[in-house]
Design a protein around this motif. Structure first.
Motif, PDB file in Angstrom:
ATOM      1  N   ASP A  85       0.798  -1.177  -0.003  1.00  0.00           N
ATOM      2  CA  ASP A  85       0.022  -0.125  -0.068  1.00  0.00           C
ATOM      3  C   ASP A  85       0.934   1.090  -0.075  1.00  0.00           C
ATOM      4  O   ASP A  85       1.836   1.450   0.955  1.00  0.00           O
ATOM      5  CB  ASP A  85      -0.833  -0.023   1.228  1.00  0.00           C
ATOM      6  N   ASN A  86       0.727   2.150  -1.131  1.00  0.00           N
ATOM      7  CA  ASN A  86       1.799   3.170  -1.180  1.00  0.00           C
ATOM      8  C   ASN A  86       1.015   4.482  -0.489  1.00  0.00           C
ATOM      9  O   ASN A  86       1.137   5.586  -0.999  1.00  0.00           O
ATOM     10  CB  ASN A  86       1.845   3.684  -2.450  1.00  0.00           C
ATOM     11  N   HIS A  87       0.376   4.377   0.773  1.00  0.00           N
ATOM     12  CA  HIS A  87      -0.324   5.348   1.534  1.00  0.00           C
ATOM     13  C   HIS A  87       0.658   6.465   1.928  1.00  0.00           C
ATOM     14  O   HIS A  87       1.919   6.087   2.203  1.00  0.00           O
ATOM     15  CB  HIS A  87      -1.029   4.743   2.829  1.00  0.00           C
ATOM     16  N   GLY A  88       0.540   7.747   1.497  1.00  0.00           N
ATOM     17  CA  GLY A  88       1.494   8.606   1.829  1.00  0.00           C
ATOM     18  C   GLY A  88       2.549   9.044   0.780  1.00  0.00           C
ATOM     19  O   GLY A  88       3.375   9.946   1.043  1.00  0.00           O
ATOM     20  N   ARG A  89       2.371   8.248  -0.027  1.00  0.00           N
ATOM     21  CA  ARG A  89       3.482   8.296  -1.103  1.00  0.00           C
ATOM     22  C   ARG A  89       5.104   8.163  -0.823  1.00  0.00           C
ATOM     23  O   ARG A  89       5.184   7.465   0.226  1.00  0.00           O
ATOM     24  CB  ARG A  89       3.150   9.504  -2.025  1.00  0.00           C
ATOM     25  N   LYS A  90       5.883   9.084  -1.131  1.00  0.00           N
ATOM     26  CA  LYS A  90       7.197   8.995  -0.913  1.00  0.00           C
ATOM     27  C   LYS A  90       7.304   9.372   0.724  1.00  0.00           C
ATOM     28  O   LYS A  90       8.353   8.701   1.213  1.00  0.00           O
ATOM     29  CB  LYS A  90       8.198  10.157  -1.601  1.00  0.00           C
TER      30      LYS A  90
END
Length: 646
Positions: A204-209
């Motif tokens: 899950d790429n929550h919050g991105r970088k």
């Protein structure tokens, strides 16, 4: 043919289980509050009188220039009587001139400060540093080759054992993710990096970088004293990285150390002009910023070293209330993280004297506009952060500058629209007679005022670049660009090109701001780093609305305000020619106009990267030297004396 790893020879599940992440070393990273009583606000050292004085003089100088433009325009507008349109236009001139003057003043501070000598230390490193490389649907071959080059460069310093690498993947494309895992194996095989190199892909790429880095630090950050945060296209010299760690270890209150990355490997005309600008002008502007920043400097999200404990303590980002584009995860997180570090009493510093820091930039205007759309949304999000409790004054001013940079194009367009409206509403037959005076009163010719104002604005735009070029000749820095004549030629070409593209940037930024204000979320599209020539059809599809706006503006000017034609043509014609300009500037440039120091003398890490990349792609020729390989990494095919080697 590319030397691709064979997936049948590896157990990828075992790889993910055994080598995918470093050992657990949890680290608390609490979410920070934006409002209310704060538990963590420490005083920074007292700002020096020198920095305070420079800030005051710079602000006063820019406001004085803006006020002069405001008063000059009021006198121009008063020739036929002031009305609300004149006052509104004068107000817009005040705002836009201040913005231009602030940039010119920053360049002036950088020029007056002069070049700072490199301050290389010799102490052995004490702590452990992790090099963090977030990736998102990137080309794994080029990205991992950069990591291999940096690992080799660090080993050459004798301090390589103090460093680990963590590749943090947020890739959503399953085919790209599979290639990442395969090329990670090649990276391990070629570098012998088992135990020091790690690859982890989030489900899950929550919050991105920012969320990706936070997830890594909360699980494994306790094992490291420092973290070098990179982008997928970042490349840094081992000596530079070691020197950054030395500087941080010598200053226990330094929380973040930012370098000034130089753009490399540009091939297209647009990309090479941007590369020249970054190499020729950016160091002076950055020096001016570094002089004024005090202890609350910038963070640009990459090519920067952070103290892990400080970053975890102060930079757990909250989500903004509401839905995107203004709410949700903070997109331009780097500015906020710098402000949070300063709020917590940690020093944030830009050391522009650190060389050996590189990145790649967009090759086309369209790629630049896509990235700029994300930056626009991120900067406008800072409206919800600028008033946060406990922030340093300079941090708030930094947020203000970022917001203003994207709102300013609306002010320029508003000024142009009101100028046409003023011509429409002006009386056809002005009455020169006044009841109190039987003698007619004719308006004074205000052409001189208009010309003075126009030259003043153009001077603020272009004079700093010319002064920087002349200073480079005076100090000998121009030699790195091929000499004095080459420096001046490149500067003038860049000024002409930036003049042509400025109206296109203005329109793209205006559209981006309006989209955000209308509630449209631009998301986080993957960046195109390889560029490629754009067809006229593709350029037309991306800019036809701009052509229509330019044609409508020119038609309105010719019909209602023909006297403004000469003033507005430099803006309207590039808008109408946008498809041709965008397509033309996407083509490969072999003119040698925009040569930069990295092409004449490629840094060792650039040579390493090119050699590794060619070997991995199967394009290395027998007997090829690092010097020839370095040509590709630096974009040096445009330097005549190196072209034969390539």
């Amino acid at each position: 043919m590319m030397d691709r790893p064979d997936p049948d020879h590896f157990d990828l599940d075992a790889l993910a289980r055994d080598l995918g992440c470093p050992p657990d070393a949890p680290l608390a990273m609490p979410k920070q509050q934006l409002q209310g009583p704060l538990a963590l606000v420490r005083p920074l050292p007292m700002l020096s009188l020198r920095v305070a004085a420079i800030r005051a003089v710079a602000l006063l100088a820019s406001l004085t220039a803006a006020a002069a433009a405001f008063l000059l325009f009021l006198q121009y507008g008063a020739a036929d009587g002031l009305d609300w349109i004149d006052l509104a236009r004068a107000g817009l001139i005040l705002l836009t001139t201040w913005w231009l003057a602030w940039g010119a003043v920053q360049a002036s501070v950088g020029l007056l400060a002069g070049l700072r000598p490199l301050r290389r230390g010799t102490a052995h490193l004490r702590g452990r540093t992790v090099v963090i490389v977030p990736v998102y649907n990137e080309d794994p071959v080029s990205t991992f080759a950069r990591i291999a080059a940096m690992e080799d460069s660090l080993a050459a310093t004798g301090e390589g054992a103090r460093f680990a690498f963590a590749i943090l993947s947020d890739t959503r494309d399953e085919d790209v993710a599979a290639q990442e895992r395969l090329w990670f194996l090649r990276l391990l095989r070629d570098t012998g990096g088992e135990g020091r190199m790690f690859y982890r892909r989030r489900a899950d790429n929550h919050g991105r970088k920012a969320g990706n880095i936070e997830a890594f630090l909360t699980r494994s950050g306790g094992a490291y004293d420092h973290a070098l945060i990179l982008d997928a296209d970042s490349l840094m010299e081992g000596d530079t990285i070691v020197e950054m760690v030395r500087r941080m270890e010598a200053n226990p209150r330094l929380g973040l150390l930012q370098t000034l990355p130089m753009v490399i490997r540009a091939r297209a005309r647009f990309g090479r002009a941007q590369q020249f600008s970054a190499s020729a002008f950016a160091p002076v502007f950055a020096r001016g910023q570094a002089v004024m920043q005090g202890y609350a400097g910038p963070f640009w999200g990459h090519n920067a070293l952070v103290r892990v404990a400080a970053f975890a303590e102060a930079c757990g980002l909250p989500e903004l209330p509401g839905a995107a584009p203004f709410g949700g995860a903070i997109m331009s997180h780097d500015y906020v993280e710098a402000a949070m570090l300063a709020r917590a009493g940690w020093q944030v510093r830009l050391d522009e004297d650190l060389d050996g820091s590189f990145e790649e930039g967009p090759e086309t205007l369209i790629d630049h506009a896509k990235r700029d759309r994300r930056w626009c949304q991120g900067n406008l999000q800072h409206l919800g952060v600028i008033g946060a409790a406990g922030l340093r004054t300079w941090s708030r001013f930094t947020f203000f500058q970022g917001i203003f940079a994207y709102v300013a194009p609306l002010f320029w367009l508003g000024f142009l629209a009101l100028s046409i409206l003023a011509a429409i509403t002006a009386p056809l037959h002005p009455d020169y007679f006044r009841p109190e005076n039987p003698i007619p009163v004719f308006p004074i010719d205000m052409t001189g005022y208009a010309i003075t104002l126009g030259f003043g604005i153009f001077g603020l735009l272009f004079l700093p670049k010319l002064l920087i070029a002349l200073d480079a000749i005076r100090t000998g820095r121009a030699a790195g660009f091929g000499g004095s004549v080459a420096m001046l030629r490149g500067t003038m070409a860049e000024v002409v090109l930036s003049s042509l593209t400025a109206p296109i940037f203005l329109m793209f930024q205006t559209r981006a701001v309006l989209q955000v204000l209308m509630g449209r979320d631009g998301g986080w599209p993957a960046q195109s780093r390889e560029g490629g020539r754009l067809s006229l059809a593709t350029s037309w599809a991306a800019t036809n609305w701009m052509v229509a706006a330019g044609a409508a503006g020119l038609g309105a000017t010719l019909w209602w305000a023909p006297g403004l034609t000469l003033w507005l043509v430099p803006v309207l014609i590039p808008m109408m020619a946008a498809p041709v300009l965008v397509a033309l500037l996407s083509g490969e440039d072999r003119s040698a106009l925009f040569r930069v120091p990295a092409e004449f003398a490629p840094s060792p890490v650039l040579r390493r990267h090119a050699r590794i990349l060619r070997a991995w792609r199967g394009t290395m020729r027998p007997g090829e030297t690092d010097a020839a390989a370095g040509v590709e990494a630096a974009g040096s095919l445009y330097v005549p004396e190196l072209r034969g080697a390539a």
